[in-house]
Design an enzyme around this catalytic site. Structure first.
Site, PDB file in Angstrom:
ATOM      1  N   GLU A 143      41.291  43.189  34.211  1.00  8.94           N
ATOM      2  CA  GLU A 143      41.233  42.302  35.381  1.00  8.94           C
ATOM      3  C   GLU A 143      39.971  41.444  35.329  1.00  8.94           C
ATOM      4  O   GLU A 143      39.976  40.291  35.758  1.00  8.94           O
ATOM      5  CB  GLU A 143      41.278  43.133  36.672  1.00  8.94           C
ATOM      6  CG  GLU A 143      42.625  43.764  36.983  1.00  8.94           C
ATOM      7  CD  GLU A 143      42.973  44.962  36.117  1.00  8.94           C
ATOM      8  OE1 GLU A 143      42.094  45.457  35.382  1.00  8.94           O
ATOM      9  OE2 GLU A 143      44.133  45.409  36.156  1.00  8.94           O
ATOM     10  N   HIS A 145      47.794  52.623  44.354  1.00  9.13           N
ATOM     11  CA  HIS A 145      48.831  51.587  44.335  1.00  9.13           C
ATOM     12  C   HIS A 145      49.259  51.196  45.741  1.00  9.13           C
ATOM     13  O   HIS A 145      50.366  50.723  45.949  1.00  9.13           O
ATOM     14  CB  HIS A 145      50.057  52.073  43.535  1.00  9.13           C
ATOM     15  CG  HIS A 145      49.748  52.412  42.124  1.00  9.13           C
ATOM     16  ND1 HIS A 145      49.238  53.633  41.741  1.00  9.13           N
ATOM     17  CD2 HIS A 145      49.842  51.670  40.992  1.00  9.13           C
ATOM     18  CE1 HIS A 145      49.053  53.644  40.431  1.00  9.13           C
ATOM     19  NE2 HIS A 145      49.403  52.458  39.952  1.00  9.13           N
TER      20      HIS A 145
END
Lengths: 322, 413
Positions: free
Chosen positions: A59, A126
């Site tokens: 990321e 998540h």
């Protein structure tokens, strides 16, 4: 024809790629046939060759590359697989993207898409909502659309904005929310919307919690209590005027957010109303957030962990009894 | 130290009736304490033996302070453990998102630097002391939303419309514990719209404001009968003839010159006293009352008082009284007897402690102990209203008796 929240995001990206040569999408497994973890880019790679690009699983590198491209005049959209993993890119987003214009006078028009919020059984890595963290830092715009229409127009607007935009899309709404068609009109980013007018209590919220609040408002309406629901749409900038106007109508305020309780959007709203609109309050303002623990896996625990129509209704009853 | 009264914060030990080693029964009075209100007894919570007495006579102890220990049986002690209130943190926790978790964490001590080391706190064996030990913390009200609570919204609306709490007296609140919500206020205001309304005159609103402010104080009234015959006789000899109210005013001025403390005002624990004896006279003007002040009434002869009074009454009736003429008085006289009233409970001006009222003079049969018969006399009631914070019934009574005495010898006034 009907369009889901997820399809609206895909359509917005298709529209952007079609209309603006500077736009490209950068993310993990979004190219080829896979189309991203949630299929938000499905089919786009074929339609727009070399503009929907796979990245390494970093990321940090993804956002860093996007910042560089933006400096060179591009309008990149970065897709995080889950909002949770954007924390790996915090340095790039907060320190580099957020400060860039202020340091260099060169704008940083990147859009980072964060699949946010909880779905059953997704657990602590998540399910998180990250808008509070990004809103805390100057230089960033943070949006959290709650409707199919906003998902579409706000993503298009996000790419048009010269500042880095954190676009929080709610995973629960991906398939659960449907509209008849893509919208023709748009409300600009930075404007909140009164989605249901009322006179007894203002519930100010955003993203998926708008729908929980609306369910509560419908339930109370049957008993003659009219709850006004305000959808913030963008967390930063925060439309304080619309919130204050709503509290002026009702005298009572409940803020609902799915992120953790410590600080964050709900606290900010209450701080602003208490500071600028203390004279409007007929009862102490209140807020509901997720619990102050990591998000549990178990579906039952998860349901109790985040605010829901039941807990919002209980809190609303308490405020209305003041 | 138990909470022996609602407002009690601390008490002084007057007497200790037991010594360590004494056997005590349940509810036996063992210590006498004195608060600002009364002397009261502290009793034992259960039978047992006095273990220690930590308190001393003449010592002042806060509510919750440990005064001593009673050695009790285990059964008795167990009873007290059961009755001890739960710590309040758990209740607070449930109402605030995340608070529960935070407090749970603090209790577990997981990573908290601010954890209280419980072993360092004074350890008290359950049931062996006079009161469950919660000393050292301020009591926190469960909720401040009583009937008198005004929300910021209600307060702001009241300020906007220049309403006072007295204006809201007619509203029955629908909120928590009967508080007035903004909707209650608005619907009340709406209901007024349907009625006839006109702007009250400036003098009316001025009087209303003064009376409301004055009423925030604990006011009391005492009264006595006075024979007006000596005054009525005396006034026939004078020219111009002073009215009975002026004799009363003069008598009040002379009495206050003797005991000026009676007219002092209590502000923030200090008794404020004026240098000069300036007395106000209540005069009914159109739609209200004005109270012009006669300066140095104790040093002004009755003749001069009479002309000054006539002047002021005339000015008041013509609404020509300036604010200087009405300010600075230390007490006032109201001659409500002119309305045929026997007695009343006049309200002192907000910046004064005393108001002396004179009722109507009436012929009444008065019993003479000497002659063993009734004889006719002109009797009137003198009523003295006072701020009970500054003056007590005894002080007010003595002042009133002094005035009665002075009125008995009007030639000297």
């Amino acid at each position: 024809m009907s369009v889901t929240y997820l399809e609206a995001i895909r359509e917005a990206q298709a529209h952007l790629l079609r209309e603006d040569k500077r736009v490209f999408i950068y993310g993990q497994d979004i190219s080829g046939k896979f189309g991203g973890a949630f299929k938000a880019t499905k089919g786009l790679a074929a339609e727009f060759p070399n503009r929907v690009l796979n990245t390494p699983i970093s990321e940090d590198a993804m956002v860093g590359t996007a910042i560089g491209a933006a400096m060179e005049g591009m309008r990149p959209i970065v897709e995080m697989q889950f909002a949770d993993f954007s924390s790996v890119a915090l340095n790039q987003i907060l320190n580099n993207a957020g400060t860039q214009y202020w340091r260099t006078n060169i704008p940083c028009p990147i859009t980072v898409r964060l699949p946010s919020g909880g779905t059953k059984g997704s657990g602590p890595f998540h399910s998180q909502s990250m808008e509070a963290i990004y809103s805390h830092y100057p230089g960033l715009v943070v949006v959290a659309p709650a409707t199919v229409e906003d998902a579409y127009t706000m993503l298009i607007d996000a790419v048009a904005i010269d500042d880095p935009v954190i676009y929080c899309e709610h995973k629960y709404l991906y398939y659960h929310l449907k509209a008849d068609a893509l919208p023709k009109d748009r409300l600009p980013i930075g404007k909140a919307r009164v989605v249901r007018p009322g006179r007894d209590l203002s519930i100010v919220t955003y993203s998926a919690m708008v729908h929980e609040a609306l369910a509560v408002a419908r339930e109370f309406s049957a008993g003659g209590v009219e709850i006004e629901v305000v959808d913030l749409r963008s967390v930063k900038p925060l439309d304080t005027d619309t919130v204050l106007a709503s509290v002026a109508r009702t005298g009572r305020l409940l803020c609902v957010g799915e992120s953790f309780p410590w600080g964050g959007a709900t606290a900010e709203i209450i701080a602003r109303v208490a500071t600028e609109g203390f004279h409007l309050l007929d009862a102490a303002p209140a807020r509901i957030n997720a619990k102050d623990t990591p998000i549990p896996y178990h579906p039952n625990l998860w349901s109790e962990h985040r605010p829901n129509a039941k807990s919002i209704a209980a809190k609303a009853r308490q405020i209305l009894a003041e | 130290m138990p909470q022996l009264g609602e407002s009690m914060a601390e008490a002084t030990i007057v007497a200790i009736k037991v010594q360590p080693g004494d056997k005590v029964a349940a509810d036996q009075e063992i210590i006498e304490v004195e608060t600002d209100k009364a002397v009261m007894g502290i009793t034992t919570p259960c039978p047992g033996e006095i273990a220690t007495i930590d308190a001393e006579v003449k010592g002042i102890y806060a509510v919750g302070a440990v005064l001593g220990y009673v050695e009790a049986s285990e059964a008795e002690a167990a009873r007290f453990v059961k009755n001890a209130p739960e710590p309040t943190t758990a209740q607070v926790a449930r109402e605030v998102p995340g608070r529960e978790e935070e407090s749970a964490e603090a209790q577990n001590g997981s990573g908290s630097h601010f954890q209280v080391d419980e072993t360092s706190l004074p350890q008290v064996a359950a049931g062996s002391h006079f009161q469950v030990d919660r000393a050292g913390v301020l009591p926190v009200p469960a909720s401040a939303k009583g009937a008198g609570y005004l929300s910021p919204r209600v307060k702001a609306r009241m300020a906007e419309l220049q309403l006072t709490q007295a204006d809201l007296a007619a509203i029955q609140g629908s909120g928590n514990a009967g508080r007035i919500t903004i909707k209650d206020l608005e619907s009340f205001l709406g209901s007024l719209e349907k009625q006839t309304a006109e702007d009250a005159s400036a003098i009316r609103t001025g009087v209303a404001d003064a009376m409301r402010r004055s009423w925030t104080r604990p006011l009391a009234t005492v009264g006595v009968s006075v024979c007006l015959d000596p005054v009525l006789e005396d006034r026939q000899k004078r020219d111009p003839k002073p009215g009975p109210a002026l004799y009363v005013l003069r008598a009040l001025a002379l009495a206050l010159a003797k005991t000026p403390a009676a007219a002092s005002r209590l502000i923030g624990g200090r008794a404020i006293r004026s240098e000069s004896i300036d007395i106000g006279v209540a005069v009914e003007a159109q739609d209200g009352i004005m109270v012009p002040v006669i300066r140095n009434a104790d040093k002004t002869s009755l003749a001069d008082l009479t002309s000054r009074y006539t002047e002021l009454v005339d000015l008041a009736r013509r609404r020509r009284v300036t604010s200087e003429m009405t300010s600075g008085g230390i007490a006032s006289v109201s001659n409500f007897g002119t309305f045929g009233l026997d007695w009343g409970t006049p309200i002192p001006l907000p910046d004064q402690t005393l108001l002396l009222g004179l009722g109507a003079g009436k012929k009444e049969p008065i019993w003479s102990e000497e002659k063993k018969q009734f004889f006719p006399a002109t009797q009137a009631k003198l009523t003295l209203s006072f701020d009970h914070r500054s003056l007590d019934g005894g002080g007010a009574g003595r002042l009133l008796q002094h005035i009665v005495e002075l009125l008995g010898k009007p030639g000297k006034l």
